[in-house]
Design a protein around this motif. Structure first.
Motif, short mmCIF file in Angstrom:
data_model
loop_
_atom_site.label_atom_id
_atom_site.label_comp_id
_atom_site.label_asym_id
_atom_site.label_seq_id
_atom_site.Cartn_x
_atom_site.Cartn_y
_atom_site.Cartn_z
N LYS A 228 42.02 52.15 48.32
CA LYS A 228 42.52 51.39 47.17
C LYS A 228 43.47 50.27 47.60
CE LYS A 228 44.94 51.95 42.76
NZ LYS A 228 45.59 52.90 41.83
N ALA A 229 43.14 49.04 47.21
CA ALA A 229 43.93 47.87 47.60
C ALA A 229 45.22 47.81 46.79
CB ALA A 229 43.11 46.60 47.40
N GLU A 230 46.34 47.74 47.50
CA GLU A 230 47.64 47.65 46.84
C GLU A 230 48.19 46.23 46.90
OE1 GLU A 230 48.70 50.06 45.19
OE2 GLU A 230 47.64 51.81 46.00
N ARG A 231 47.42 45.31 47.49
CA ARG A 231 47.84 43.92 47.60
C ARG A 231 46.71 43.02 47.10
NH1 ARG A 231 52.08 44.87 51.28
NH2 ARG A 231 51.59 46.37 52.93
N PRO A 232 47.01 41.73 46.84
CA PRO A 232 45.94 40.80 46.44
C PRO A 232 44.85 40.72 47.51
CG PRO A 232 48.10 39.82 46.08
CD PRO A 232 48.33 41.08 46.85
N VAL A 233 43.61 40.58 47.06
CA VAL A 233 42.47 40.49 47.99
C VAL A 233 41.96 39.05 48.01
CG1 VAL A 233 40.15 41.29 48.50
CG2 VAL A 233 41.84 42.89 47.57
N ARG A 234 41.78 38.53 49.21
CA ARG A 234 41.24 37.17 49.37
C ARG A 234 40.04 37.23 50.31
NH1 ARG A 234 42.21 33.03 53.08
NH2 ARG A 234 43.95 34.19 54.01
N PHE A 235 38.94 36.61 49.87
CA PHE A 235 37.73 36.55 50.68
C PHE A 235 37.73 35.24 51.47
CE2 PHE A 235 36.86 39.55 47.37
CZ PHE A 235 36.00 40.48 47.92
N GLN A 236 37.43 35.35 52.75
CA GLN A 236 37.48 34.18 53.63
C GLN A 236 36.17 34.07 54.41
OE1 GLN A 236 41.11 33.59 56.04
NE2 GLN A 236 39.77 33.33 57.79
N GLY A 237 35.49 32.94 54.24
CA GLY A 237 34.24 32.73 54.94
C GLY A 237 34.47 32.33 56.39
N THR A 238 33.51 32.61 57.24
CA THR A 238 33.60 32.21 58.64
C THR A 238 33.11 30.77 58.78
OG1 THR A 238 31.39 33.09 59.09
CG2 THR A 238 33.24 34.56 59.46
#
Length: 365
Positions: A228-238
Motif C-alpha cells: 500500500k502506497a503511503e506517498r504520492p505515486v509518479r510514473f516516469q518513462g524511460t
C-alpha cells in the motif's frame, strides 16, 4: 574608503554567506532584497529618509510573535529599535529578529563585514530518507480483483497510468491505448520510494520499422501490485517517453459517456437541488467550456461557463461543475462541451449530450 564603498563591501559579504541560511531559499531572496533596499536609502548620505514606525503583527506558523516587552519595538541586545519601519509602501524589519524567530543564529564578521546566518549551535541537519526499492509483483488483468479488472477494461483505449488501492495493496496500471498492430508493449521496470514520493519507472516497446507484426488491433497494458502506497505515486518513462497520468483523481471512475477520444464523462452526482457534472479531459491548459442549450441542442443558450481541469495535456485532468438539478427533468436540454484553440480561437472537440439521459446515471449521496 567611502561610505558607499563600505556598504557595497558589506552587501557583497552578505551575499557570499547568505547561502548558509537553512529554512527556505525564498526567504533568503526576500531578506536580501530587503537589505539591499534599505542600504540603497543609506547611499544618499545625510539625506533625510521619510520612514515611519509601523505597528504590525508578526505571525509564524499561525502563532503571534512578540518582538519584545515594548509594543512596536525589538530589543537587539543593546537598545530598543523599531520592529517595523514603513518606507514607500514597504515594511522593513530587523534581520536579527526575523532570523532568530526562525531558529537561526546571527553573527557579524568584522574582517569581511559580513552578516552570517547559520543553524543554531548543536543543530543536527535533517538527512533525507534513503531511496528504497519496493517489491513489485506483476499480475495479469484476469487474476486481479474485480475492481481492478473493471478499471483496466474502461481504461484500455487510453494512454494513461493510474493507481488503485485495495486493502494493503496498491495496483499500478499502465495502458497505451489502441494500437493498429502487434509489436507494441509496456512494462514496469522498477518502483522506488524516494522518501517524498514513489517513482514508477515505465518502459514502452514499439515495433521496429519494417518489422513483421500481426495485423490486429491490440491494447498494450501492464498491471503490477506493490505494498500500500503511503506517498504520492509518479510514473516516469524511460528515455524521452512521457507517461500521461490522471490529475485530480487516483484513477478513472466508470465512464458513462465517451464523447471524444479526449473527453470522458463520469456518472453525475445529484445532491439536493444540484446536478454535478464530472469527467476527465485531455486538453492543453486544461480549460473546458460548457453550455446548456434549449430545444434539444438547437435552441438558445440557457447557461454557459468554463471549468479548469486539474491538469492539462498530455496528462488527463479531472473536472466537475454544478447545474440546477431541474435541468435534467424532461425539458429537452442538452449539455454542450468544447475546447477553444489557444492559437486560432476556434472551437474544437465539440460534443453534446442530453441532460435527461446523462442524469439517469446519477449517483445520489
Amino acid at each position: 574608503m567611502t561610505r558607499k564603498e563600505r556598504w557595497k563591501r558589506m552587501i557583497g559579504g552578505f551575499a557570499r554567506n547568505v547561502k548558509k541560511l537553512i529554512p527556505d531559499p525564498k526567504f533568503v531572496a526576500g531578506v536580501l532584497v530587503g537589505v539591499l533596499s534599505v542600504v540603497g536609502v543609506g547611499f544618499s548620505g545625510s539625506q533625510t529618509v521619510p520612514a515611519a514606525v509601523n505597528q504590525v503583527q508578526f505571525v509564524l506558523h499561525g502563532d503571534k510573535i512578540q518582538p519584545s516587552d515594548r509594543p512596536g519595538y525589538y530589543f537587539n541586545g543593546r537598545a530598543y529599535v523599531p520592529a517595523a519601519l514603513s518606507l514607500s509602501g514597504t515594511n522593513y524589519v530587523p534581520l536579527r529578529f526575523v532570523a532568530e524567530s526562525l531558529g537561526l543564529k546571527v553573527a557579524w564578521d568584522q574582517a569581511t563585514r559580513s552578516i552570517i546566518l547559520d543553524a543554531p549551535a548543536g543543530a543536527t541537519p535533517v538527512e533525507p530518507e534513503p531511496e528504497k526499492q519496493l517489491p513489485l509483483k506483476k499480475i495479469s488483468v484476469t487474476e486481479a480483483p474485480p475492481a481492478v479488472r473493471e478499471l483496466a477494461q474502461h481504461s484500455r483505449e487510453l494512454e494513461l497510468a493510474q493507481t488503485i488501492t485495495l486493502g494493503d495493496q496498491t495496483y499500478l496500471l499502465v495502458t497505451r491505448g489502441m494500437k493498429p498492430t502487434g509489436g507494441y508493449g509496456v512494462d514496469i521496470e522498477s518502483v522506488v520510494d524516494t522518501g517524498d514520493e514513489i517513482v514508477v519507472k515505465v518502459k514502452y516497446r514499439n515495433p521496429a520499422p519494417g518489422a513483421a507484426v500481426t495485423q490486429v488491433i491490440t491494447y498494450p497494458c501492464v498491471l503490477a501490485a506493490i505494498p500500500k502506497a503511503e506517498r504520492p505515486v509518479r510514473f516516469q518513462g524511460t528515455g524521452d517517453v512521457y507517461v500521461p497520468q490522471l490529475q485530480g483523481l487516483e484513477h478513472l471512475d466508470p465512464v458513462v459517456a465517451e464523447l471524444t477520444p479526449n473527453l470522458k464523462l463520469f456518472a453525475p452526482v445529484v445532491k439536493g437541488s444540484e446536478l454535478t457534472v464530472r469527467g476527465a479531459v485531455r486538453v492543453w491548459e486544461g480549460t473546458l467550456n460548457w453550455e446548456v442549450l434549449a430545444d434539444g441542442g438547437a435552441g438558445a443558450v440557457v447557461r454557459r461557463g468554463e471549468v479548469q481541469a486539474a491538469g492539462g495535456a498530455p496528462d488527463w485532468g479531472y473536472f466537475s461543475f454544478s447545474l440546477p438539478a431541474g435541468y435534467a427533468r424532461g425539458d429537452n436540454l442538452f449539455l454542450r462541451l468544447f475546447c477553444t484553440s489557444p492559437k486560432a480561437g476556434f472551437e474544437c472537440g465539440v460534443v453534446e449530450v442530453s441532460l435527461d439521459t446523462y442524469a439517469t446515471y446519477a449517483e445520489r449521496p
